[in-house]
Design a protein around this motif. Structure first.
Motif, mmCIF file in Angstrom:
data_model
loop_
_atom_site.group_PDB
_atom_site.id
_atom_site.type_symbol
_atom_site.label_atom_id
_atom_site.label_comp_id
_atom_site.label_asym_id
_atom_site.label_seq_id
_atom_site.Cartn_x
_atom_site.Cartn_y
_atom_site.Cartn_z
ATOM 1 N N VAL A 1 61.242 77.439 61.504
ATOM 2 C CA VAL A 1 62.211 78.479 61.163
ATOM 3 C C VAL A 1 61.992 79.718 62.029
ATOM 4 O O VAL A 1 62.955 80.380 62.443
ATOM 5 N N GLU A 2 60.742 80.040 62.332
ATOM 6 C CA GLU A 2 60.476 81.192 63.187
ATOM 7 C C GLU A 2 61.034 80.978 64.587
ATOM 8 O O GLU A 2 61.582 81.898 65.204
ATOM 9 N N ARG A 3 60.937 79.755 65.112
ATOM 10 C CA ARG A 3 61.516 79.470 66.432
ATOM 11 C C ARG A 3 63.028 79.671 66.409
ATOM 12 O O ARG A 3 63.613 80.245 67.354
ATOM 13 N N LEU A 4 63.668 79.197 65.365
ATOM 14 C CA LEU A 4 65.118 79.343 65.276
ATOM 15 C C LEU A 4 65.507 80.806 65.110
ATOM 16 O O LEU A 4 66.494 81.267 65.696
ATOM 17 N N ARG A 5 64.741 81.537 64.313
ATOM 18 C CA ARG A 5 65.048 82.963 64.116
ATOM 19 C C ARG A 5 64.914 83.718 65.435
ATOM 20 O O ARG A 5 65.723 84.595 65.746
ATOM 21 N N ALA A 6 63.900 83.378 66.223
ATOM 22 C CA ALA A 6 63.722 84.024 67.521
ATOM 23 C C ALA A 6 64.911 83.725 68.440
ATOM 24 O O ALA A 6 65.352 84.599 69.202
ATOM 25 N N ARG A 7 65.419 82.515 68.368
ATOM 26 C CA ARG A 7 66.592 82.156 69.174
ATOM 27 C C ARG A 7 67.800 82.986 68.753
ATOM 28 O O ARG A 7 68.583 83.446 69.608
ATOM 29 N N LEU A 8 67.957 83.186 67.464
ATOM 30 C CA LEU A 8 69.058 84.021 66.976
ATOM 31 C C LEU A 8 68.902 85.462 67.448
ATOM 32 O O LEU A 8 69.890 86.122 67.800
ATOM 33 N N VAL B 1 80.313 79.839 68.027
ATOM 34 C CA VAL B 1 80.517 81.291 67.937
ATOM 35 C C VAL B 1 81.041 81.837 69.262
ATOM 36 O O VAL B 1 81.990 82.632 69.302
ATOM 37 N N ASP B 2 80.436 81.415 70.354
ATOM 38 C CA ASP B 2 80.833 81.928 71.665
ATOM 39 C C ASP B 2 82.263 81.538 72.034
ATOM 40 O O ASP B 2 82.954 82.279 72.743
ATOM 41 N N GLU B 3 82.710 80.382 71.548
ATOM 42 C CA GLU B 3 84.030 79.873 71.929
ATOM 43 C C GLU B 3 85.133 80.253 70.943
ATOM 44 O O GLU B 3 86.318 79.989 71.219
ATOM 45 N N ALA B 4 84.794 80.882 69.833
ATOM 46 C CA ALA B 4 85.761 81.119 68.760
ATOM 47 C C ALA B 4 86.772 82.197 69.121
ATOM 48 O O ALA B 4 86.449 83.187 69.792
ATOM 49 N N GLU B 5 88.002 81.995 68.653
ATOM 50 C CA GLU B 5 89.023 83.029 68.785
ATOM 51 C C GLU B 5 88.746 84.143 67.769
ATOM 52 O O GLU B 5 88.218 83.902 66.699
ATOM 53 N N ARG B 6 89.140 85.347 68.112
ATOM 54 C CA ARG B 6 88.896 86.480 67.221
ATOM 55 C C ARG B 6 89.931 86.494 66.092
ATOM 56 O O ARG B 6 91.117 86.248 66.307
ATOM 57 N N VAL B 7 89.460 86.770 64.876
ATOM 58 C CA VAL B 7 90.340 86.880 63.714
ATOM 59 C C VAL B 7 91.113 88.191 63.799
ATOM 60 O O VAL B 7 90.518 89.245 64.087
ATOM 61 N N LEU C 1 78.115 84.920 59.117
ATOM 62 C CA LEU C 1 78.832 85.626 60.169
ATOM 63 C C LEU C 1 79.742 86.710 59.603
ATOM 64 O O LEU C 1 80.199 86.631 58.460
ATOM 65 N N GLY C 2 80.038 87.686 60.429
ATOM 66 C CA GLY C 2 81.069 88.643 60.089
ATOM 67 C C GLY C 2 82.439 87.998 60.209
ATOM 68 O O GLY C 2 82.586 86.883 60.740
ATOM 69 N N PRO C 3 83.484 88.698 59.739
ATOM 70 C CA PRO C 3 84.815 88.093 59.709
ATOM 71 C C PRO C 3 85.575 88.185 61.022
ATOM 72 O O PRO C 3 86.775 87.945 61.047
ATOM 73 N N GLN C 4 84.882 88.493 62.105
ATOM 74 C CA GLN C 4 85.561 88.550 63.404
ATOM 75 C C GLN C 4 85.886 87.153 63.933
ATOM 76 O O GLN C 4 86.740 86.989 64.794
ATOM 77 N N VAL C 5 85.185 86.130 63.378
ATOM 78 C CA VAL C 5 85.477 84.726 63.718
ATOM 79 C C VAL C 5 85.479 83.913 62.428
ATOM 80 O O VAL C 5 84.958 84.355 61.403
ATOM 81 N N HIS D 1 71.612 71.553 65.938
ATOM 82 C CA HIS D 1 72.684 72.191 65.177
ATOM 83 C C HIS D 1 72.811 73.666 65.524
ATOM 84 O O HIS D 1 73.923 74.190 65.652
ATOM 85 N N LEU D 2 71.680 74.356 65.693
ATOM 86 C CA LEU D 2 71.749 75.775 66.020
ATOM 87 C C LEU D 2 72.422 75.991 67.367
ATOM 88 O O LEU D 2 73.283 76.876 67.503
ATOM 89 N N GLU D 3 72.054 75.209 68.370
ATOM 90 C CA GLU D 3 72.675 75.383 69.681
ATOM 91 C C GLU D 3 74.163 75.076 69.624
ATOM 92 O O GLU D 3 74.974 75.764 70.261
ATOM 93 N N ARG D 4 74.552 74.053 68.883
ATOM 94 C CA ARG D 4 75.976 73.736 68.730
ATOM 95 C C ARG D 4 76.693 74.877 68.021
ATOM 96 O O ARG D 4 77.792 75.290 68.413
ATOM 97 N N TRP D 5 76.066 75.416 66.979
ATOM 98 C CA TRP D 5 76.657 76.512 66.212
ATOM 99 C C TRP D 5 76.829 77.758 67.080
ATOM 100 O O TRP D 5 77.865 78.433 67.021
ATOM 101 N N LEU D 6 75.842 78.067 67.901
ATOM 102 C CA LEU D 6 75.962 79.209 68.809
ATOM 103 C C LEU D 6 77.119 78.998 69.783
ATOM 104 O O LEU D 6 77.841 79.950 70.119
ATOM 105 N N GLY D 7 77.311 77.770 70.233
ATOM 106 C CA GLY D 7 78.451 77.474 71.087
ATOM 107 C C GLY D 7 79.767 77.689 70.366
ATOM 108 O O GLY D 7 80.729 78.217 70.953
#
Length: 270
Positions: free
Chosen positions: A31-38, A205-211, A98-102, A197-203
Motif C-alpha cells: 500500500v505504501e508503494r501505491l500511495r507513493a505512486r499516487l 484519469v489522464d484520458e477522461a473528458e472534463r465534467v 476523485l473530485g467531480p471534474q471527471v 489496476h492502479l496504472e490502468r486507473w491513472l490512465g
C-alpha cells in the motif's frame, strides 16, 4: 456455502490466535508503494483532521493509524490501517475518491487477515451502470476478461461474499473480493493485480473528458453520499468497536468519509 457467508468477526472468532505480523508488513509495504505512486501523480495535502489519528491504541494491544489527504483532483484519499496482528487481525486501506471534474470510477482497495488473507480491490462506480452504459462500456466491460482470468486460474482464491446486502450492492461487476492463504502466492498475485489496476486507473484519469462545471456539484454530493454510506454501513465496524471502543470507532468512520475534514472539497477550490 455457509463458510463463504461468515462475517469478518465470525472468521476471526472461529480461528485460533495466529500471528499475522508478516502478512500485515507485506500489505503495508504494498500500500505504501501505491500511495507513493499516487503522490507522484497528484497534488495532495494532508487534512489536519487526521493528524490526531496518526497513532491510536497501543500499550501492547491493538493499534491503528489514519492519514487523509485532499487536492485539486482528489476529493478524499484515505491511507490507513488497524491491527491486532499478534492475535490474528489486520486491515489496511487505500481508497481514492476523485473530485467531480471527471467521472472516472473511484479507486478502492483494502487488504487484511483475520487470520486468513482477505483482499478487496475495485473500481467504485459513481453511477447506475444499468443506465450509464457509457461508463460500463468504458471502464468495466474491457477488464472483464482479465477479471475472469484471475478468478479461473487462481483456484486458491475463495470468493468472499458478505451477508450484508448493502455491501454486495456497492461492488462493481469486476470487483476482486477474496479470501486466500496468507502466503507468497496470494501476496505476489495481489501486488500484480493492484499495481496493474492502479496504472490502468491513472490512465483513465489522464484520458477522461472534463465534467461540465454546472454538473460538478451534483456529482460531488453523490460521491460523498456513497462514501459516507459505505463507511457507516460497513459490518466490520464491529471490529473497531471491539478493539478501540464505539467512540473511537465513530471518529474513525467519520475520518473515512471526511466528516471532520478541514480542507475544501475538490469542487470548492478556486
Amino acid at each position: 456455502m455457509s463458510q463463504n457467508l461468515k462475517s469478518v468477526q465470525e472468521h476471526f472468532d472461529a480461528a485460533a490466535p495466529i500471528d499475522v505480523s508478516e502478512t500485515f508488513a507485506t500489505w503495508l509495504a504494498l500500500v505504501e508503494r501505491l500511495r507513493a505512486r499516487l503522490a507522484e501523480r497528484f497534488e495532495l495535502t494532508r487534512d489536519p483532521s487526521s493528524e490526531v489519528l496518526e497513532s491510536f491504541g497501543g500499550n501492547g494491544g491493538p493499534t491503528g493509524r489514519v492519514r487523509t489527504y485532499a487536492g485539486p483532483e482528489i476529493d478524499w484519499l484515505v491511507h490507513s490501517h488497524m491491527e491486532n496482528a499478534a492475535l490474528g487481525f489486520c486491515n489496511v486501506h487505500l481508497t481514492v475518491w476523485l473530485g467531480p471534474q471527471v467521472r472516472v470510477p473511484h479507486f478502492g482497495m483494502a487488504l487484511g487477515a483475520f487470520p486468513h488473507g482477505w483482499v478487496y480491490l475495485d473500481s467504485v462506480p459513481r453511477s447506475n451502470l444499468l443506465t450509464d452504459t457509457d461508463s460500463f462500456d468504458r471502464y468495466y466491460a474491457p477488464i472483464n476478461a482479465r477479471w475472469e482470468q484471475i478468478r479461473t486460474e487462481n483456484t486458491f482464491l475463495e470468493p468472499f461474499v458478505s451477508r450484508s446486502a448493502f455491501v454486495r450492492a456497492g461492488l462493481s461487476p469486476t470487483a476482486h473480493c477474496y479470501m486466500a492463504p496468507p502466503d507468497s502466492r496470494t501476496t505476489d498475485l495481489v501486488a500484480e493485480i493492484a499495481e496493474e489496476h492502479l496504472e490502468r486507473w491513472l490512465g483513465w484519469v489522464d484520458e477522461a473528458e472534463r465534467v461540465p462545471l454546472e454538473e460538478q456539484a451534483e456529482l460531488a454530493a453523490s460521491d460523498e453520499a456513497i462514501r459516507r454510506n459505505i463507511a457507516e454501513r460497513d459490518p466490520a465496524n464491529e471490529m473497531g468497536d471491539r478493539f478501540f471502543g464505539p467512540d473511537m470507532t465513530t471518529t474513525l468512520v467519520r475520518a473515512l468519509w471526511g466528516g471532520d475534514r478541514v480542507l475544501a472539497r475538490a469542487h470548492e477550490r478556486g
